[in-house]
Design an enzyme around this catalytic site. Sequence first.
Site, PDB file in Angstrom:
ATOM      1  N   GLU A  98       0.846  -1.196   0.000  1.00 44.82           N
ATOM      2  CA  GLU A  98       0.000   0.000   0.000  1.00 44.82           C
ATOM      3  C   GLU A  98       0.880   1.244   0.000  1.00 44.82           C
ATOM      4  O   GLU A  98       2.038   1.208   0.451  1.00 44.82           O
ATOM      5  CB  GLU A  98      -0.909  -0.060   1.239  1.00 44.82           C
ATOM      6  CG  GLU A  98      -1.809   1.122   1.488  1.00 44.82           C
ATOM      7  CD  GLU A  98      -2.821   1.445   0.391  1.00 44.82           C
ATOM      8  OE1 GLU A  98      -2.397   1.621  -0.758  1.00 44.82           O
ATOM      9  OE2 GLU A  98      -4.019   1.558   0.710  1.00 44.82           O
ATOM     10  N   ASP A  99       0.345   2.341  -0.494  1.00 41.57           N
ATOM     11  CA  ASP A  99       1.130   3.575  -0.509  1.00 41.57           C
ATOM     12  C   ASP A  99       1.229   4.213   0.880  1.00 41.57           C
ATOM     13  O   ASP A  99       2.299   4.553   1.343  1.00 41.57           O
ATOM     14  CB  ASP A  99       0.568   4.584  -1.539  1.00 41.57           C
ATOM     15  CG  ASP A  99      -0.925   4.868  -1.378  1.00 41.57           C
ATOM     16  OD1 ASP A  99      -1.571   4.306  -0.472  1.00 41.57           O
ATOM     17  OD2 ASP A  99      -1.457   5.662  -2.177  1.00 41.57           O
ATOM     18  N   ASP A 102      -3.277   5.860   6.647  1.00 34.53           N
ATOM     19  CA  ASP A 102      -3.722   7.126   7.191  1.00 34.53           C
ATOM     20  C   ASP A 102      -4.676   6.811   8.352  1.00 34.53           C
ATOM     21  O   ASP A 102      -4.227   6.532   9.463  1.00 34.53           O
ATOM     22  CB  ASP A 102      -4.375   7.898   6.033  1.00 34.53           C
ATOM     23  CG  ASP A 102      -4.783   9.318   6.361  1.00 34.53           C
ATOM     24  OD1 ASP A 102      -4.138   9.926   7.217  1.00 34.53           O
ATOM     25  OD2 ASP A 102      -5.735   9.820   5.752  1.00 34.53           O
ATOM     26  N   PHE A 151      -0.819  16.455   3.969  1.00 41.90           N
ATOM     27  CA  PHE A 151      -1.264  15.776   2.753  1.00 41.90           C
ATOM     28  C   PHE A 151      -0.120  15.722   1.748  1.00 41.90           C
ATOM     29  O   PHE A 151       0.440  16.749   1.363  1.00 41.90           O
ATOM     30  CB  PHE A 151      -2.476  16.468   2.143  1.00 41.90           C
ATOM     31  CG  PHE A 151      -3.169  15.593   1.143  1.00 41.90           C
ATOM     32  CD1 PHE A 151      -4.101  14.649   1.561  1.00 41.90           C
ATOM     33  CD2 PHE A 151      -2.860  15.679  -0.204  1.00 41.90           C
ATOM     34  CE1 PHE A 151      -4.721  13.809   0.640  1.00 41.90           C
ATOM     35  CE2 PHE A 151      -3.473  14.840  -1.133  1.00 41.90           C
ATOM     36  CZ  PHE A 151      -4.400  13.910  -0.711  1.00 41.90           C
ATOM     37  N   ARG A 164       0.869  12.009  -9.449  1.00 47.76           N
ATOM     38  CA  ARG A 164       1.371  10.656  -9.175  1.00 47.76           C
ATOM     39  C   ARG A 164       2.764  10.450  -9.748  1.00 47.76           C
ATOM     40  O   ARG A 164       3.545   9.660  -9.241  1.00 47.76           O
ATOM     41  CB  ARG A 164       0.443   9.603  -9.796  1.00 47.76           C
ATOM     42  CG  ARG A 164      -0.921   9.494  -9.144  1.00 47.76           C
ATOM     43  CD  ARG A 164      -1.600   8.194  -9.592  1.00 47.76           C
ATOM     44  NE  ARG A 164      -3.035   8.198  -9.365  1.00 47.76           N
ATOM     45  CZ  ARG A 164      -3.624   7.862  -8.218  1.00 47.76           C
ATOM     46  NH1 ARG A 164      -2.895   7.515  -7.188  1.00 47.76           N
ATOM     47  NH2 ARG A 164      -4.935   7.880  -8.108  1.00 47.76           N
TER      48      ARG A 164
HETATM   49  P1  IMP Z   1      -6.906   5.223   5.091  1.00 47.36           P
HETATM   50  O1  IMP Z   1      -7.996   4.233   4.802  1.00 47.36           O
HETATM   51  O2  IMP Z   1      -7.446   6.457   5.753  1.00 47.36           O
HETATM   52  O3  IMP Z   1      -5.747   4.642   5.837  1.00 47.36           O
HETATM   53  O4  IMP Z   1      -6.455   5.805   3.712  1.00 47.36           O
HETATM   54  C1  IMP Z   1      -5.600   5.191   2.882  1.00 47.36           C
HETATM   55  C2  IMP Z   1      -5.713   5.785   1.491  1.00 47.36           C
HETATM   56  O5  IMP Z   1      -6.013   7.178   1.520  1.00 47.36           O
HETATM   57  C3  IMP Z   1      -4.400   5.672   0.793  1.00 47.36           C
HETATM   58  O6  IMP Z   1      -4.311   4.484   0.079  1.00 47.36           O
HETATM   59  C4  IMP Z   1      -4.383   6.887  -0.096  1.00 47.36           C
HETATM   60  O7  IMP Z   1      -4.978   6.566  -1.332  1.00 47.36           O
HETATM   61  C5  IMP Z   1      -5.239   7.898   0.599  1.00 47.36           C
HETATM   62  N1  IMP Z   1      -4.422   8.906   1.321  1.00 47.36           N
HETATM   63  C6  IMP Z   1      -4.274   9.042   2.650  1.00 47.36           C
HETATM   64  N2  IMP Z   1      -3.453  10.052   2.961  1.00 47.36           N
HETATM   65  C7  IMP Z   1      -3.048  10.565   1.778  1.00 47.36           C
HETATM   66  C8  IMP Z   1      -2.143  11.634   1.428  1.00 47.36           C
HETATM   67  O8  IMP Z   1      -1.530  12.338   2.264  1.00 47.36           O
HETATM   68  N3  IMP Z   1      -1.987  11.850   0.093  1.00 47.36           N
HETATM   69  C9  IMP Z   1      -2.613  11.117  -0.874  1.00 47.36           C
HETATM   70  N4  IMP Z   1      -3.449  10.103  -0.583  1.00 47.36           N
HETATM   71  C10 IMP Z   1      -3.669   9.830   0.732  1.00 47.36           C
HETATM   72 MG    MG Z   2      -5.607   7.313  -3.274  1.00 41.76          MG
END
Ligand code: IMP
Ligand code: MG
Length: 178
Positions: A98-99, A102, A151, A164
């Site tokens: 995963e990238d 959050d 962000f 990207r």
């Molecule tokens: P989570 O479910 O809140 O943990 O969110 C994960 C997803 O939110 C990641 O796979 C990203 O696609 C997106 N995301 C969360 N933070 C960022 C950020 O700072 N920049 C870009 N995408 C983000």
């Molecule tokens: Mg995303």
Amino acid sequence: MTDPKLRVLIPAGRIQARIRELGEQISRDYPDGKLHMICILKGAVFFMTDLARALTIHVSLDFMGISTYGKGKTTSGEVKVTKDLDASLEGDDVLIVEDIVDSGVTLNYLFHLLEQRKPRSIRIAALLDKPERRLRPVHVTYVGFQIPDEFVVGYGLDYAERYRNLDDLCVLGGETTG
Ligand code: IMP
Ligand code: MG
């Protein structure tokens, strides 16, 4: 790309050096020499391809589409599978790639979903971790960098599908913050 809204947080060289370290560690951790990598589209594509090439073991690749975020910066809290895997996970050593973690909503959901498909083992690798933002628990075995609650875009991460293709990881500021 010169964009006044972007500030480099992690330059490309540091990203690549850290991925080489993770690659060595992961290669050591799977003595059977086989790993099934699952890339979470689309943000993790760049990380996945570099990480796969940093491994000295055999890998197979699959892709999963998930949507949580809309076009902006706030999560809807809802997870939807938009593209499922091509192959079964039964008996595989699985690494979810995963990238960024959050809130943890996406990976918490996905981990439990994929665990039910009877892999031999299942772990998570995330390039970035924003621990301050966590709402759901997630155990990430391989973390590239912990970052503050800002962000970020670049190296696969987007804002409304833009940025990207930046080599560096950048903080997106300016009038789009909110
Ligand atoms: P989570 O479910 O809140 O943990 O969110 C994960 C997803 O939110 C990641 O796979 C990203 O696609 C997106 N995301 C969360 N933070 C960022 C950020 O700072 N920049 C870009 N995408 C983000
Ligand atoms: Mg995303």
